[in-house]
Design a protein around this motif. Structure first.
Motif, PDB file in Angstrom:
ATOM      1  N   LYS A   7      68.990 117.704 137.741  1.00 22.28           N
ATOM      2  CA  LYS A   7      69.280 118.168 136.389  1.00 22.28           C
ATOM      3  C   LYS A   7      67.991 118.241 135.579  1.00 22.28           C
ATOM      4  O   LYS A   7      67.068 117.444 135.770  1.00 22.28           O
ATOM      5  CB  LYS A   7      70.257 117.220 135.670  1.00 22.28           C
ATOM      6  N   SER A   8      67.917 119.187 134.659  1.00 16.82           N
ATOM      7  CA  SER A   8      66.799 119.217 133.729  1.00 16.82           C
ATOM      8  C   SER A   8      66.922 118.014 132.818  1.00 16.82           C
ATOM      9  O   SER A   8      67.990 117.742 132.270  1.00 16.82           O
ATOM     10  CB  SER A   8      66.821 120.514 132.916  1.00 16.82           C
ATOM     11  N   LYS A  26      56.882 105.050 132.248  1.00 15.47           N
ATOM     12  CA  LYS A  26      56.052 106.080 132.878  1.00 15.47           C
ATOM     13  C   LYS A  26      56.705 106.717 134.101  1.00 15.47           C
ATOM     14  O   LYS A  26      56.573 107.918 134.312  1.00 15.47           O
ATOM     15  CB  LYS A  26      54.666 105.545 133.204  1.00 15.47           C
ATOM     16  N   GLU A  27      57.445 105.942 134.892  1.00 18.32           N
ATOM     17  CA  GLU A  27      58.114 106.535 136.054  1.00 18.32           C
ATOM     18  C   GLU A  27      59.292 107.404 135.640  1.00 18.32           C
ATOM     19  O   GLU A  27      59.538 108.459 136.220  1.00 18.32           O
ATOM     20  CB  GLU A  27      58.574 105.444 137.031  1.00 18.32           C
ATOM     21  N   VAL A  28      60.031 106.959 134.634  1.00 16.35           N
ATOM     22  CA  VAL A  28      61.136 107.776 134.111  1.00 16.35           C
ATOM     23  C   VAL A  28      60.571 109.061 133.518  1.00 16.35           C
ATOM     24  O   VAL A  28      61.065 110.161 133.780  1.00 16.35           O
ATOM     25  CB  VAL A  28      61.953 106.989 133.059  1.00 16.35           C
ATOM     26  N   ASP A  29      59.512 108.933 132.729  1.00 20.30           N
ATOM     27  CA  ASP A  29      58.880 110.110 132.127  1.00 20.30           C
ATOM     28  C   ASP A  29      58.389 111.093 133.189  1.00 20.30           C
ATOM     29  O   ASP A  29      58.471 112.318 133.006  1.00 20.30           O
ATOM     30  CB  ASP A  29      57.700 109.705 131.243  1.00 20.30           C
ATOM     31  N   ALA A  30      57.876 110.572 134.295  1.00 19.09           N
ATOM     32  CA  ALA A  30      57.356 111.434 135.356  1.00 19.09           C
ATOM     33  C   ALA A  30      58.452 112.271 136.011  1.00 19.09           C
ATOM     34  O   ALA A  30      58.173 113.323 136.582  1.00 19.09           O
ATOM     35  CB  ALA A  30      56.628 110.594 136.408  1.00 19.09           C
ATOM     36  N   ALA A  31      59.699 111.816 135.920  1.00 19.39           N
ATOM     37  CA  ALA A  31      60.824 112.563 136.500  1.00 19.39           C
ATOM     38  C   ALA A  31      61.358 113.626 135.542  1.00 19.39           C
ATOM     39  O   ALA A  31      62.142 114.485 135.946  1.00 19.39           O
ATOM     40  CB  ALA A  31      61.948 111.601 136.881  1.00 19.39           C
ATOM     41  N   ALA A  32      60.926 113.568 134.288  1.00 19.83           N
ATOM     42  CA  ALA A  32      61.467 114.464 133.259  1.00 19.83           C
ATOM     43  C   ALA A  32      60.695 115.775 133.189  1.00 19.83           C
ATOM     44  O   ALA A  32      59.515 115.834 133.531  1.00 19.83           O
ATOM     45  CB  ALA A  32      61.419 113.772 131.894  1.00 19.83           C
ATOM     46  N   GLN A  33      61.380 116.802 132.681  1.00 22.50           N
ATOM     47  CA  GLN A  33      60.719 118.069 132.413  1.00 22.50           C
ATOM     48  C   GLN A  33      60.017 118.033 131.057  1.00 22.50           C
ATOM     49  O   GLN A  33      59.120 118.822 130.801  1.00 22.50           O
ATOM     50  CB  GLN A  33      61.720 119.232 132.447  1.00 22.50           C
ATOM     51  N   ALA A  34      60.440 117.116 130.182  1.00 26.10           N
ATOM     52  CA  ALA A  34      59.803 116.962 128.877  1.00 26.10           C
ATOM     53  C   ALA A  34      60.044 115.546 128.377  1.00 26.10           C
ATOM     54  O   ALA A  34      61.085 114.954 128.640  1.00 26.10           O
ATOM     55  CB  ALA A  34      60.362 117.974 127.882  1.00 26.10           C
ATOM     56  N   VAL A  35      59.062 115.030 127.629  1.00 21.32           N
ATOM     57  CA  VAL A  35      59.178 113.738 126.974  1.00 21.32           C
ATOM     58  C   VAL A  35      58.938 113.976 125.489  1.00 21.32           C
ATOM     59  O   VAL A  35      57.874 114.438 125.095  1.00 21.32           O
ATOM     60  CB  VAL A  35      58.154 112.722 127.528  1.00 21.32           C
ATOM     61  N   ALA A  94      63.918 115.974 116.425  1.00 21.62           N
ATOM     62  CA  ALA A  94      63.489 117.326 116.047  1.00 21.62           C
ATOM     63  C   ALA A  94      62.755 118.009 117.203  1.00 21.62           C
ATOM     64  O   ALA A  94      62.913 119.223 117.414  1.00 21.62           O
ATOM     65  CB  ALA A  94      62.609 117.273 114.801  1.00 21.62           C
ATOM     66  N   GLN A  95      61.969 117.260 117.946  1.00 22.40           N
ATOM     67  CA  GLN A  95      61.302 117.839 119.114  1.00 22.40           C
ATOM     68  C   GLN A  95      62.316 118.258 120.169  1.00 22.40           C
ATOM     69  O   GLN A  95      62.144 119.288 120.826  1.00 22.40           O
ATOM     70  CB  GLN A  95      60.296 116.851 119.701  1.00 22.40           C
ATOM     71  N   VAL A  96      63.375 117.481 120.344  1.00 24.59           N
ATOM     72  CA  VAL A  96      64.421 117.855 121.294  1.00 24.59           C
ATOM     73  C   VAL A  96      65.056 119.174 120.863  1.00 24.59           C
ATOM     74  O   VAL A  96      65.274 120.066 121.687  1.00 24.59           O
ATOM     75  CB  VAL A  96      65.491 116.745 121.437  1.00 24.59           C
ATOM     76  N   VAL A  97      65.339 119.326 119.581  1.00 24.50           N
ATOM     77  CA  VAL A  97      65.906 120.577 119.071  1.00 24.50           C
ATOM     78  C   VAL A  97      64.947 121.737 119.360  1.00 24.50           C
ATOM     79  O   VAL A  97      65.371 122.800 119.831  1.00 24.50           O
ATOM     80  CB  VAL A  97      66.226 120.483 117.568  1.00 24.50           C
ATOM     81  N   SER A  98      63.662 121.531 119.117  1.00 26.01           N
ATOM     82  CA  SER A  98      62.680 122.583 119.403  1.00 26.01           C
ATOM     83  C   SER A  98      62.627 122.924 120.888  1.00 26.01           C
ATOM     84  O   SER A  98      62.496 124.103 121.260  1.00 26.01           O
ATOM     85  CB  SER A  98      61.285 122.164 118.920  1.00 26.01           C
ATOM     86  N   LEU A  99      62.743 121.909 121.745  1.00 23.51           N
ATOM     87  CA  LEU A  99      62.783 122.158 123.191  1.00 23.51           C
ATOM     88  C   LEU A  99      63.996 123.002 123.567  1.00 23.51           C
ATOM     89  O   LEU A  99      63.891 123.969 124.339  1.00 23.51           O
ATOM     90  CB  LEU A  99      62.814 120.834 123.954  1.00 23.51           C
ATOM     91  N   LEU A 100      65.158 122.645 123.018  1.00 23.67           N
ATOM     92  CA  LEU A 100      66.379 123.397 123.324  1.00 23.67           C
ATOM     93  C   LEU A 100      66.280 124.823 122.782  1.00 23.67           C
ATOM     94  O   LEU A 100      66.718 125.779 123.439  1.00 23.67           O
ATOM     95  CB  LEU A 100      67.602 122.677 122.760  1.00 23.67           C
ATOM     96  N   ARG A 101      65.709 124.986 121.579  1.00 23.21           N
ATOM     97  CA  ARG A 101      65.524 126.334 121.016  1.00 23.21           C
ATOM     98  C   ARG A 101      64.647 127.170 121.938  1.00 23.21           C
ATOM     99  O   ARG A 101      64.952 128.323 122.216  1.00 23.21           O
ATOM    100  CB  ARG A 101      64.899 126.264 119.616  1.00 23.21           C
ATOM    101  N   TYR A 102      63.552 126.591 122.406  1.00 24.33           N
ATOM    102  CA  TYR A 102      62.659 127.327 123.293  1.00 24.33           C
ATOM    103  C   TYR A 102      63.356 127.716 124.593  1.00 24.33           C
ATOM    104  O   TYR A 102      63.238 128.849 125.055  1.00 24.33           O
ATOM    105  CB  TYR A 102      61.402 126.504 123.591  1.00 24.33           C
TER     106      TYR A 102
END
Length: 152
Positions: A106-107, A121-130, A135-143
């Motif tokens: 999953k993304s 750091k290990e959890v972050d490394a598995a993510a597509q974005a941190v 507000a940053q999450v909203v911007s990520l979803l908008r993009y």
């Protein structure tokens, strides 16, 4: 395009409401799901439905098993999983949800303050974005949905 977004993680702040409001203001086509965020209901659901337990371990175990049905369904159905790590408590369940989402391919967007960067750091490394803010999450979803960059 519509995104199905599962909002996992800490339940003691209004970060979910901030993301919902931002998504609504941006006019994005996002459908949200989430775990039960009533802490007492989440803790006590197993014994409330299946019967009392004298031992706290089995009390918690019943609740965890029942909650896992909702959690699995939400993560499996999601296009994007957002996992929030807050300041107040160690959220082992949030880390588990992030790992489960990653294992399913999953993304994943991880949301936490800078003070948790090393611990996660290990959890972050598995993510597509941190992200550090809702507000940053909203911007990520908008993009993701429109290709538009934040204004400003």
């Amino acid at each position: 395009m519509q995104l199905k977004v599962y909002l996992s993680g800490e339940i003691h702040t209004d970060w979910r409401d901030e993301i919902r409001a931002g998504v609504k203001a941006a006019g994005l086509d996002v459908r949200f799901s989430e775990p039960v965020t009533d802490h007492a209901a989440s803790d006590d659901c197993g014994v409330a439905i299946l019967g009392d337990e004298q031992d706290k371990f089995w009390h918690d175990h019943k609740g965890a098993l029942l909650n896992s049905i909702r959690t699995r369904k939400g993560i499996e159905d999601a296009d994007v999983v957002v996992v929030r790590f807050g300041d107040k408590y160690r959220q082992w369940n949030a880390a588990f949800d992030a790992g489960y989402a990653a294992a399913l391919g999953k993304s994943l967007i991880v949301l936490h303050g800078a003070e948790h960067a090393h611990a996660l750091k290990e959890v972050d490394a598995a993510a597509q974005a941190v992200a550090e803010t809702p507000a940053q999450v909203v911007s990520l979803l908008r993009y993701v949905l429109t290709g538009a960059l934040p204004r400003g």
